[in-house]
Scaffold this motif. Sequence first.
Motif, PDB file in Angstrom:
ATOM      1  N   TYR A 114      -8.231 -18.341   8.385  1.00 47.70           N
ATOM      2  CA  TYR A 114      -8.256 -16.994   7.384  1.00 47.70           C
ATOM      3  C   TYR A 114      -9.194 -17.420   6.067  1.00 47.70           C
ATOM      4  O   TYR A 114      -9.647 -16.693   5.431  1.00 47.70           O
ATOM      5  N   GLU A 115      -9.297 -18.733   5.881  1.00 49.58           N
ATOM      6  CA  GLU A 115     -10.187 -19.088   4.925  1.00 49.58           C
ATOM      7  C   GLU A 115     -10.760 -20.558   5.180  1.00 49.58           C
ATOM      8  O   GLU A 115     -10.059 -21.531   5.605  1.00 49.58           O
ATOM      9  N   ALA A 116     -12.271 -20.664   4.795  1.00 55.28           N
ATOM     10  CA  ALA A 116     -12.829 -21.693   5.162  1.00 55.28           C
ATOM     11  C   ALA A 116     -13.945 -21.932   4.145  1.00 55.28           C
ATOM     12  O   ALA A 116     -14.770 -20.860   4.052  1.00 55.28           O
ATOM     13  N   LYS A 117     -13.922 -22.935   3.327  1.00 60.50           N
ATOM     14  CA  LYS A 117     -14.903 -23.173   2.392  1.00 60.50           C
ATOM     15  C   LYS A 117     -15.260 -24.699   2.346  1.00 60.50           C
ATOM     16  O   LYS A 117     -14.998 -25.544   2.625  1.00 60.50           O
ATOM     17  N   ARG A 118     -16.677 -24.561   1.954  1.00 59.20           N
ATOM     18  CA  ARG A 118     -17.349 -25.903   2.119  1.00 59.20           C
ATOM     19  C   ARG A 118     -17.482 -26.850   0.819  1.00 59.20           C
ATOM     20  O   ARG A 118     -17.458 -25.998  -0.215  1.00 59.20           O
ATOM     21  N   TYR A 119     -17.237 -27.885   0.655  1.00 55.56           N
ATOM     22  CA  TYR A 119     -17.383 -28.652  -0.595  1.00 55.56           C
ATOM     23  C   TYR A 119     -18.284 -29.749  -0.402  1.00 55.56           C
ATOM     24  O   TYR A 119     -18.848 -30.288   0.747  1.00 55.56           O
ATOM     25  N   GLU A 120     -18.815 -30.046  -1.471  1.00 54.02           N
ATOM     26  CA  GLU A 120     -19.980 -30.943  -1.755  1.00 54.02           C
ATOM     27  C   GLU A 120     -19.361 -32.477  -1.708  1.00 54.02           C
ATOM     28  O   GLU A 120     -18.376 -32.614  -2.283  1.00 54.02           O
ATOM     29  N   LYS A 121     -19.746 -33.326  -0.920  1.00 51.84           N
ATOM     30  CA  LYS A 121     -19.417 -34.932  -0.985  1.00 51.84           C
ATOM     31  C   LYS A 121     -19.856 -35.444  -2.202  1.00 51.84           C
ATOM     32  O   LYS A 121     -20.967 -34.981  -2.851  1.00 51.84           O
ATOM     33  N   PRO A 122     -19.141 -36.600  -2.561  1.00 51.21           N
ATOM     34  CA  PRO A 122     -19.757 -37.433  -3.792  1.00 51.21           C
ATOM     35  C   PRO A 122     -21.054 -37.774  -3.521  1.00 51.21           C
ATOM     36  O   PRO A 122     -21.440 -38.371  -2.576  1.00 51.21           O
TER      37      PRO A 122
ATOM     38  N   TRP B 190      -8.356 -33.879  15.812  1.00 51.91           N
ATOM     39  CA  TRP B 190      -9.567 -32.848  16.098  1.00 51.91           C
ATOM     40  C   TRP B 190      -9.074 -31.529  16.130  1.00 51.91           C
ATOM     41  O   TRP B 190      -7.831 -31.260  16.877  1.00 51.91           O
ATOM     42  N   TYR B 191      -9.639 -30.350  15.852  1.00 59.52           N
ATOM     43  CA  TYR B 191      -9.203 -29.092  15.909  1.00 59.52           C
ATOM     44  C   TYR B 191     -10.566 -28.242  16.197  1.00 59.52           C
ATOM     45  O   TYR B 191     -11.670 -28.570  16.173  1.00 59.52           O
ATOM     46  N   THR B 192     -10.110 -27.034  17.070  1.00 61.55           N
ATOM     47  CA  THR B 192     -11.019 -26.100  17.215  1.00 61.55           C
ATOM     48  C   THR B 192     -10.568 -24.993  16.283  1.00 61.55           C
ATOM     49  O   THR B 192      -9.538 -24.714  16.141  1.00 61.55           O
ATOM     50  N   VAL B 193     -11.602 -24.626  15.493  1.00 62.13           N
ATOM     51  CA  VAL B 193     -11.529 -23.851  14.443  1.00 62.13           C
ATOM     52  C   VAL B 193     -12.092 -22.396  14.614  1.00 62.13           C
ATOM     53  O   VAL B 193     -13.260 -22.140  15.191  1.00 62.13           O
ATOM     54  N   ARG B 194     -11.271 -21.383  14.590  1.00 54.69           N
ATOM     55  CA  ARG B 194     -11.881 -19.805  14.831  1.00 54.69           C
ATOM     56  C   ARG B 194     -11.881 -19.233  13.398  1.00 54.69           C
ATOM     57  O   ARG B 194     -10.759 -18.792  13.118  1.00 54.69           O
ATOM     58  N   VAL B 195     -12.876 -19.062  12.899  1.00 53.06           N
ATOM     59  CA  VAL B 195     -12.945 -18.137  11.727  1.00 53.06           C
ATOM     60  C   VAL B 195     -13.471 -16.705  12.089  1.00 53.06           C
ATOM     61  O   VAL B 195     -14.291 -16.328  12.827  1.00 53.06           O
ATOM     62  N   PHE B 196     -12.443 -15.689  11.707  1.00 54.45           N
ATOM     63  CA  PHE B 196     -12.511 -14.358  11.998  1.00 54.45           C
ATOM     64  C   PHE B 196     -13.129 -13.633  11.180  1.00 54.45           C
ATOM     65  O   PHE B 196     -12.706 -13.012   9.964  1.00 54.45           O
ATOM     66  N   GLN B 197     -14.656 -13.599  11.032  1.00 59.21           N
ATOM     67  CA  GLN B 197     -15.511 -12.778  10.149  1.00 59.21           C
ATOM     68  C   GLN B 197     -16.582 -12.470  11.023  1.00 59.21           C
ATOM     69  O   GLN B 197     -16.994 -13.160  11.741  1.00 59.21           O
ATOM     70  N   THR B 198     -17.350 -11.335  10.706  1.00 56.42           N
ATOM     71  CA  THR B 198     -18.549 -11.004  11.176  1.00 56.42           C
ATOM     72  C   THR B 198     -19.901 -11.991  10.869  1.00 56.42           C
ATOM     73  O   THR B 198     -20.739 -12.089  11.769  1.00 56.42           O
ATOM     74  N   GLU B 199     -19.976 -12.236   9.634  1.00 52.43           N
ATOM     75  CA  GLU B 199     -21.095 -12.939   9.025  1.00 52.43           C
ATOM     76  C   GLU B 199     -21.035 -14.430   9.394  1.00 52.43           C
ATOM     77  O   GLU B 199     -19.792 -14.995   9.506  1.00 52.43           O
TER      78      GLU B 199
ATOM     79  N   PRO C  60     -20.648 -18.345   9.047  1.00 50.79           N
ATOM     80  CA  PRO C  60     -19.883 -18.903   7.694  1.00 50.79           C
ATOM     81  C   PRO C  60     -20.895 -20.019   7.208  1.00 50.79           C
ATOM     82  O   PRO C  60     -20.746 -20.317   6.192  1.00 50.79           O
ATOM     83  N   GLY C  61     -21.928 -20.120   7.903  1.00 50.21           N
ATOM     84  CA  GLY C  61     -23.003 -21.022   7.154  1.00 50.21           C
ATOM     85  C   GLY C  61     -22.822 -22.546   7.231  1.00 50.21           C
ATOM     86  O   GLY C  61     -23.533 -23.337   6.675  1.00 50.21           O
ATOM     87  N   PHE C  62     -21.812 -22.937   8.291  1.00 52.03           N
ATOM     88  CA  PHE C  62     -21.622 -24.437   8.260  1.00 52.03           C
ATOM     89  C   PHE C  62     -22.454 -25.136   9.118  1.00 52.03           C
ATOM     90  O   PHE C  62     -23.159 -24.665  10.159  1.00 52.03           O
ATOM     91  N   SER C  63     -22.866 -26.320   9.007  1.00 53.10           N
ATOM     92  CA  SER C  63     -23.703 -27.484   9.928  1.00 53.10           C
ATOM     93  C   SER C  63     -23.082 -28.522  10.125  1.00 53.10           C
ATOM     94  O   SER C  63     -21.896 -28.915   9.298  1.00 53.10           O
ATOM     95  N   LYS C  64     -23.139 -29.335  11.058  1.00 58.42           N
ATOM     96  CA  LYS C  64     -22.695 -30.580  11.620  1.00 58.42           C
ATOM     97  C   LYS C  64     -22.857 -31.455  10.328  1.00 58.42           C
ATOM     98  O   LYS C  64     -23.791 -31.692   9.895  1.00 58.42           O
ATOM     99  N   GLY C  65     -21.622 -31.911   9.873  1.00 60.83           N
ATOM    100  CA  GLY C  65     -21.255 -32.865   9.042  1.00 60.83           C
ATOM    101  C   GLY C  65     -20.909 -32.418   7.669  1.00 60.83           C
ATOM    102  O   GLY C  65     -20.648 -33.158   6.928  1.00 60.83           O
TER     103      GLY C  65
END
Length: 152
Positions: free
Chosen positions: A88-96, A42-51, A53-58
């Motif tokens: 400093y970088e977080a990117k969403r990927y699509e699951k198969p 388990w990680y606590t993630v801190r994304v340093f940006q003003t907007e 990130p648009g992530f949702s659970k899962g």
Amino acid sequence: MQAFANVATAPVRRETQGGGKIYWEFRAAESAKNENKEGTTWYTVRVFQTEDPGFSKGDFIRIVGKLKLDVFMSREGKPMGVLVVMCYEAKRYEKPKSKGSELELTHKGDRGQTDGICAPGSPPKVEVTPGMGGRAPAAEQDIDEGWLALVT
């Protein structure tokens, strides 16, 4: 450090105490089931940006950043620790789409397109972008695979 993980909580907007800098914080779970490691990290993630990130659970994401350990005293007076990724970088990927399909992730960057995870036993593929003189990025050409003899 880099990790592929699932978002466990919705990102929450926060501000630093000293300078009022905006960041987004959420929890992420990395599951690894292989010969070296089992279980969930388990990680606590801190994304340093003003907007947002648009992530949702899962969501399945790749996080890149500095890993640090925050140590504190629990309510019971015991020392506790939490793994925090200063991201400093977080990117969403699509699951198969189908259950039996291989996991194939791609990331398009400014140096070309690379496979993040390939089929087992296959080497990563690099697509050369125009303007690179027909050659792969230097990082891909200079890989020394001599260390493989030490682990096999």
